[in-house]
Motif scaffolding. Structure first.
Motif, PDB file in Angstrom:
ATOM      1  N   ARG A   1       0.833  -1.195   0.000  1.00 40.00           N
ATOM      2  CA  ARG A   1       0.000   0.000   0.000  1.00 40.00           C
ATOM      3  C   ARG A   1       0.871   1.251   0.000  1.00 40.00           C
ATOM      4  O   ARG A   1       2.050   1.232   0.312  1.00 40.00           O
ATOM      5  CB  ARG A   1      -0.920   0.004   1.203  1.00 40.00           C
ATOM      6  N   GLU A   2       0.247   2.360  -0.318  1.00 37.70           N
ATOM      7  CA  GLU A   2       0.923   3.638  -0.462  1.00 37.70           C
ATOM      8  C   GLU A   2       1.644   4.050   0.817  1.00 37.70           C
ATOM      9  O   GLU A   2       2.763   4.558   0.798  1.00 37.70           O
ATOM     10  CB  GLU A   2      -0.116   4.692  -0.849  1.00 37.70           C
ATOM     11  N   SER A   3       0.992   3.839   1.972  1.00 36.89           N
ATOM     12  CA  SER A   3       1.590   4.167   3.267  1.00 36.89           C
ATOM     13  C   SER A   3       0.784   3.471   4.350  1.00 36.89           C
ATOM     14  O   SER A   3      -0.229   2.816   4.075  1.00 36.89           O
ATOM     15  CB  SER A   3       1.594   5.680   3.515  1.00 36.89           C
ATOM     16  N   GLY A   4       1.201   3.636   5.601  1.00 34.11           N
ATOM     17  CA  GLY A   4       0.484   3.031   6.710  1.00 34.11           C
ATOM     18  C   GLY A   4      -0.894   3.618   6.931  1.00 34.11           C
ATOM     19  O   GLY A   4      -1.731   3.006   7.594  1.00 34.11           O
ATOM     20  N   VAL A   5      -1.156   4.802   6.382  1.00 31.82           N
ATOM     21  CA  VAL A   5      -2.460   5.441   6.571  1.00 31.82           C
ATOM     22  C   VAL A   5      -3.225   5.564   5.259  1.00 31.82           C
ATOM     23  O   VAL A   5      -4.276   6.191   5.210  1.00 31.82           O
ATOM     24  CB  VAL A   5      -2.297   6.846   7.211  1.00 31.82           C
ATOM     25  N   SER A   6      -2.701   4.972   4.205  1.00 28.25           N
ATOM     26  CA  SER A   6      -3.382   5.007   2.903  1.00 28.25           C
ATOM     27  C   SER A   6      -3.560   3.589   2.394  1.00 28.25           C
ATOM     28  O   SER A   6      -2.631   2.789   2.430  1.00 28.25           O
ATOM     29  CB  SER A   6      -2.572   5.820   1.885  1.00 28.25           C
ATOM     30  N   ASP A   7      -4.744   3.296   1.901  1.00 24.64           N
ATOM     31  CA  ASP A   7      -5.040   1.959   1.391  1.00 24.64           C
ATOM     32  C   ASP A   7      -4.914   1.888  -0.119  1.00 24.64           C
ATOM     33  O   ASP A   7      -5.273   0.886  -0.731  1.00 24.64           O
ATOM     34  CB  ASP A   7      -6.453   1.547   1.826  1.00 24.64           C
ATOM     35  N   ARG A   8      -4.374   2.927  -0.724  1.00 21.49           N
ATOM     36  CA  ARG A   8      -4.179   2.913  -2.171  1.00 21.49           C
ATOM     37  C   ARG A   8      -2.905   2.150  -2.525  1.00 21.49           C
ATOM     38  O   ARG A   8      -1.990   2.066  -1.715  1.00 21.49           O
ATOM     39  CB  ARG A   8      -4.115   4.347  -2.693  1.00 21.49           C
ATOM     40  N   PRO A   9      -2.826   1.608  -3.737  1.00 19.66           N
ATOM     41  CA  PRO A   9      -1.644   0.815  -4.106  1.00 19.66           C
ATOM     42  C   PRO A   9      -0.381   1.659  -4.171  1.00 19.66           C
ATOM     43  O   PRO A   9      -0.422   2.837  -4.536  1.00 19.66           O
ATOM     44  CB  PRO A   9      -2.021   0.257  -5.485  1.00 19.66           C
TER      45      PRO A   9
END
Length: 570
Positions: free
Chosen positions: A207-215
């Motif tokens: 995922r993009e980051s620990g707080v983002s669920d985007r790829p």
């Protein structure tokens, strides 16, 4: 039903009056191609926005009937429509001016997962979209001119651009339906092939980051090891190769930061379908899969944990165990047993978030502390029985203990986010090591008749209003995705890691309140209560747990596993 011109006339009649005069607008209005319903009017410009909905008949919307003939297509269509409506509404949010929440237009903000929501519902009659609007005011004086702008200029554009088939890109909506059909095909096909999870080649798991669920941009695409490769012939995409994880016990191993937990996270979210472009749209996991962990401090009620814990020194009964403050090992034992009650056929476990003494006891520890002095039967010794006697598979991420290799049917190593099947190499290596204890006696399953007290204080109450008493349900307050309160009672759901949306949490609060009001005095067991709720959700949808004629826009369907998880923590 009134006409739209009557609504316009009423708006102009109450302009500059005191804010409560907005209440007179409640009702349904015919706008020609659709019906606008003003279902609830806020009492103050600083209060929660007013609730509205739009109904478009199928004769006008004209979406092909095959797009909503089966559940998975219908849910995908609803998800697509609410995303389009949200995109349009976002352009007009706060374009009407005023104090407080004047001019806000809020629609459910969908994440990467495709969920059934009250925000959009395709019925036999047509399409319903539910949303909220902040009715404009200057101070606490009605600004009807600005509301007229919202209702007669902004909302018609939102409806026109999102809820009519002729206005939607045909190829775009077709891809949505085709993806839903392909995803459903995978779910059905893996069951036939005794596979509990499928990860397609080319899937982007990080995922993009620990707080983002985007790829993650430029994330390494997944590729199945040849020994575990499966090719499925999808109805629309055609041949799709990927890694098929068979039923049984599968270990995921590898060095730190090489992608073990990333793979497990993708598998735990694979119980849901994902939108195109997510990277995990072809990562499909058995829909009953349950992510487990230790949960220090959680409440346990009347749970039979004797499969794992027995002969406590204080003589407490572990066949009907209760505590307000469970230890890590006790909580993990309860989580597994409760997962079995919920019908889970796949357990997902990460060694990092597990209680070490619950998972394994090495040979030296067994010699120092004899078995008869240790109340805990480790998971290592129960995993085989769970599969062979109860049909419950396990996917386990490990990094520090080699004893798990002796019970594994498959061993997958993650190396720089690439998967390798090292099962044969592992079996050769362990031939040179002494076999640890990996079995335990007296395997049994819970009887499924566990009861919890739902009576409590959350009951309908009578409140005096104006001319007399009215029956009123206690208020629900959601605290993000991880907690809610019903009346004065709080519930912490932070460790239900497969909850993916705040609206699912809101639904769990509604379900708990509904159960307390309707089954609180029945003395029914928890499985019977959840099955009754499941039947309501299946036959009536989310509207079945709401007040008649008062369905809010912010509910999303949770899985049965999370419903059990919520009730078990109550």
């Amino acid at each position: 039903m009134k006409s739209s011109e009557e609504l316009r006339s009423n708006l102009r009649a109450i302009n500059r009056k005191s804010y409560p005069a907005y209440k007179s607008l409640a009702g349904s209005y015919n706008f020609g191609k659709y019906v606008l319903n003003i279902e609830h009017v806020q009492g103050d410009p600083f209060a929660a926005p007013s609730r509205l909905s739009v109904n478009v008949n199928h004769k006008i919307a004209k979406f092909p009937a095959e797009y909503y003939a089966v559940k998975w297509n219908k849910t995908a269509l609803e998800d697509y429509l609410i995303r389009r409506f949200h995109k349009q509404a976002d352009k007009f949010c706060f374009q009407a001016k005023g104090s407080g929440k004047s001019g806000i237009i809020t629609v459910s903000r969908c994440g990467q997962e495709i969920l059934e929501r009250t925000a959009c519902e395709v019925t036999d009659e047509g399409v319903i979209v539910r949303f909220e609007v902040g009715f404009p005011a200057n101070g606490r004086t009605i600004n009807a001119t600005e509301l007229e702008k919202i209702l007669f200029e902004f909302i018609p554009v939102c409806v026109e651009q999102s809820l009519y088939y002729e206005k939607t890109p045909r190829s775009e909506i077709e891809k949505v339906i085709f993806l839903a059909e392909d995803q459903q095909y995978i779910r059905e096909e893996i069951k036939k092939q005794d596979i509990v999870a499928f990860i397609a080649d080319g899937a982007v798991l990080p995922r993009e980051s620990g707080v983002s669920d985007r790829p993650l941009k430029d994330g390494i695409p997944f590729k199945a090891p040849e020994q575990m490769a499966v090719t499925l012939e999808l109805p629309h995409k055609g041949a799709l190769r990927g890694m098929g994880i068979k039923k049984g016990i599968t270990l995921i191993v590898g060095g730190g930061y090489h992608g073990k937990s990333t793979l497990l996270k993708a598998l735990e979210r694979g119980v849901y379908n994902h939108i195109a472009g997510d990277g995990r749209e072809y990562v499909i996991t058995d829909e009953t899969a349950l992510k487990l962990r230790a949960e220090d401090g959680r409440k346990i009620t009347n749970t039979d944990i004797s499969l794992f814990i027995n002969h406590l020194p204080n003589g407490r009964d572990t066949k009907c165990f209760s505590t307000l403050d469970a230890s890590g090992s006790t909580s993990q034992a309860a989580n597994i047993v409760e997962g079995i009650e919920a019908g889970s056929k796949l357990l997902l476990i990460d060694e990092d978030t597990s209680a070490t003494n619950f998972m394994v006891r090495d040979e030296l520890m067994q010699r120092v502390v004899a078995r008869e002095k240790e109340p805990i039967t480790p998971f290592l010794e129960r995993a085989k029985d769970l599969y062979e006697q109860a049909g419950i598979s396990t996917i386990l991420v490990v990094g520090s203990c080699g004893s798990y290799f002796y019970i594994a049917d498959k061993v997958v190593q993650m190396d720089s986010y690439q998967a390798m099947d090292i099962t044969d190499e592992t079996k050769k290596i362990i031939e040179n090591f002494q076999l640890p204890v990996v079995s335990a006696p007296e395997f049994h399953l819970p009887d499924g008749k566990r009861r919890i007290d739902l009576s409590g204080t959350v009951q309908k109450r009578k409140t005096y209003r104006g001319n007399g008493y009215v029956e009123e349900r206690l208020k629900i307050k959601r605290m993000g995705k991880t907690a809610f309160s019903v009346g004065k009672e709080n519930l912490d759901l932070r460790y239900l890691e497969q909850l993916v949306d705040e609206e699912q949490t809101q639904t769990l609060a509604y379900l708990l309140r509904y159960a307390k009001e309707n089954y609180g005095e029945s003395n029914a067991d928890i499985v019977s209560i959840v099955k009754a709720l499941e039947n309501i959700l299946r036959t009536k949808g989310l509207a079945g747990i709401c007040d008649k004629g008062n369905v809010p826009s912010g509910l999303a369907m949770p899985r049965i596993q999370e419903i059990f998880g919520c009730f078990n923590r109550y």
